[in-house]
Design a protein around this motif. Structure first.
Motif, mmCIF file in Angstrom:
data_model
loop_
_atom_site.group_PDB
_atom_site.id
_atom_site.type_symbol
_atom_site.label_atom_id
_atom_site.label_comp_id
_atom_site.label_asym_id
_atom_site.label_seq_id
_atom_site.Cartn_x
_atom_site.Cartn_y
_atom_site.Cartn_z
ATOM 1 N N GLY A 30 -25.362 1.607 -24.898
ATOM 2 C CA GLY A 30 -25.938 2.946 -24.871
ATOM 3 C C GLY A 30 -25.486 3.759 -23.675
ATOM 4 O O GLY A 30 -25.350 4.986 -23.754
ATOM 5 N N SER A 47 -25.428 7.744 -35.978
ATOM 6 C CA SER A 47 -26.643 7.121 -35.462
ATOM 7 C C SER A 47 -27.631 6.912 -36.602
ATOM 8 O O SER A 47 -27.476 7.501 -37.681
ATOM 9 C CB SER A 47 -27.265 7.999 -34.373
ATOM 10 O OG SER A 47 -26.365 8.177 -33.294
ATOM 11 N N ASP A 50 -28.745 9.630 -39.019
ATOM 12 C CA ASP A 50 -27.704 10.200 -39.880
ATOM 13 C C ASP A 50 -27.530 9.430 -41.187
ATOM 14 O O ASP A 50 -26.757 9.857 -42.053
ATOM 15 C CB ASP A 50 -26.362 10.228 -39.137
ATOM 16 C CG ASP A 50 -26.435 10.962 -37.819
ATOM 17 O OD1 ASP A 50 -27.042 12.050 -37.792
ATOM 18 O OD2 ASP A 50 -25.910 10.451 -36.810
ATOM 19 N N VAL A 86 -28.623 -0.193 -39.672
ATOM 20 C CA VAL A 86 -29.478 0.035 -38.506
ATOM 21 C C VAL A 86 -30.041 -1.303 -38.041
ATOM 22 O O VAL A 86 -30.539 -2.091 -38.842
ATOM 23 C CB VAL A 86 -30.624 1.004 -38.851
ATOM 24 C CG1 VAL A 86 -31.597 1.132 -37.676
ATOM 25 C CG2 VAL A 86 -30.064 2.364 -39.228
ATOM 26 N N TYR A 106 -19.753 4.454 -34.199
ATOM 27 C CA TYR A 106 -21.158 4.187 -34.523
ATOM 28 C C TYR A 106 -21.927 3.859 -33.255
ATOM 29 O O TYR A 106 -21.371 3.382 -32.266
ATOM 30 C CB TYR A 106 -21.285 3.067 -35.554
ATOM 31 C CG TYR A 106 -20.723 1.722 -35.156
ATOM 32 C CD1 TYR A 106 -21.560 0.678 -34.754
ATOM 33 C CD2 TYR A 106 -19.359 1.481 -35.205
ATOM 34 C CE1 TYR A 106 -21.044 -0.554 -34.407
ATOM 35 C CE2 TYR A 106 -18.834 0.250 -34.874
ATOM 36 C CZ TYR A 106 -19.671 -0.762 -34.473
ATOM 37 O OH TYR A 106 -19.150 -1.985 -34.119
ATOM 38 N N SER A 107 -23.221 4.118 -33.279
ATOM 39 C CA SER A 107 -24.040 4.041 -32.077
ATOM 40 C C SER A 107 -24.491 2.615 -31.787
ATOM 41 O O SER A 107 -24.330 1.699 -32.597
ATOM 42 C CB SER A 107 -25.275 4.946 -32.211
ATOM 43 O OG SER A 107 -26.266 4.316 -32.997
ATOM 44 N N SER A 108 -25.100 2.442 -30.629
ATOM 45 C CA SER A 108 -25.571 1.129 -30.189
ATOM 46 C C SER A 108 -26.742 0.625 -31.025
ATOM 47 O O SER A 108 -27.064 -0.564 -30.978
ATOM 48 C CB SER A 108 -25.991 1.194 -28.715
ATOM 49 O OG SER A 108 -26.950 2.223 -28.510
ATOM 50 N N SER A 109 -27.375 1.499 -31.802
ATOM 51 C CA SER A 109 -28.513 1.093 -32.636
ATOM 52 C C SER A 109 -28.089 0.611 -34.018
ATOM 53 O O SER A 109 -28.932 0.375 -34.884
ATOM 54 C CB SER A 109 -29.494 2.264 -32.789
ATOM 55 O OG SER A 109 -30.021 2.636 -31.535
ATOM 56 N N CYS A 110 -26.777 0.471 -34.221
ATOM 57 C CA CYS A 110 -26.254 0.061 -35.522
ATOM 58 C C CYS A 110 -25.357 -1.167 -35.402
ATOM 59 O O CYS A 110 -24.830 -1.468 -34.322
ATOM 60 C CB CYS A 110 -25.447 1.192 -36.155
ATOM 61 S SG CYS A 110 -26.403 2.680 -36.532
#
Length: 207
Positions: A30, A47, A50, A86, A106-110
């Motif tokens: 993150g 994220s 999305d 996710v 892609y984000s750290s939450s995925c």
């Protein structure tokens, strides 16, 4: 035929793990994404908010990293056929990545699942992970805490039941037909909903 070429089957409680069918990779730290901005220029970052209920990517509110910083995230880019899942919070929400999303981040939450297409079809993988009983298994897998979460190791070890490729193709084709019918019925419903007030006014006036 080698053991790896055979279609995995359930033997009692013994099921092959998800890692047998795809590569599972966590998103970037993150702290690396502190440079995200909401402007129109840069590489989009997908994220959890999305990801839609229809397993697609909603592009309206995407944040981005500057083009000059994008090379730092080369290991975290998306390709067509990837499944983005996710991993914390709204656990289990997912999207099947299309050609138009290639090269996005892609984000750290995925978690990014990259299917081995010799074993599993991307469309089947997305449908399998979205199946309600499988979703319940994923939720049961989550680490306890204020925000439920899973990590890449847990997902790689997640037991699955996957038929051979020919049956997968049949399943994907059948689901595509159903989805098309759902779209037709939804369009008709929307049209009738929009028409209802005008019909009421005409009936009220005795027309």
């Amino acid at each position: 035929m080698s053991p790896d070429d055979r279609s995995p089957q359930r033997h009692g409680d013994l099921r092959p793990s998800l890692g047998h069918f795809c590569e599972v990779a966590a998103g970037p730290s993150g702290t690396l994404l502190d440079i995200l901005h909401e402007g129109p220029s840069g590489v989009p970052v997908v994220s959890p908010p999305d990801l839609t209920e229809n397993h697609t990517v909603d592009t309206r509110q995407l944040r981005r990293v500057p083009f000059e910083q994008a090379e730092r995230f080369a290991r975290f880019t998306l390709g067509a056929g990837d499944v983005l899942l996710v991993r914390q919070g709204t656990l289990g929400r997912l999207a099947l990545i299309g050609e138009e999303h290639t090269g996005w981040i892609y984000s750290s939450s995925c978690l990014r699942l990259r299917p081995d297409r010799r074993r599993i079809l991307p469309e089947f993988l997305a449908a399998y992970l979205a199946h309600p009983p499988v979703q319940r298994e994923l939720l049961a897998l989550a680490q306890p805490g204020t925000v439920p979460s899973v990590n890449s190791t847990m997902l790689k070890d997640f037991p699955v039941v996957v038929p051979g490729l020919e049956r997968q193709r049949e399943v994907v084709a059948a689901l595509a037909d159903i989805d098309e019918q759902i779209m037709v019925q939804r369009k008709m419903l929307n049209q009738l909903t929009a028409l209802r007030p005008s019909i009421f006014e005409r009936l009220k006036r005795g027309q």
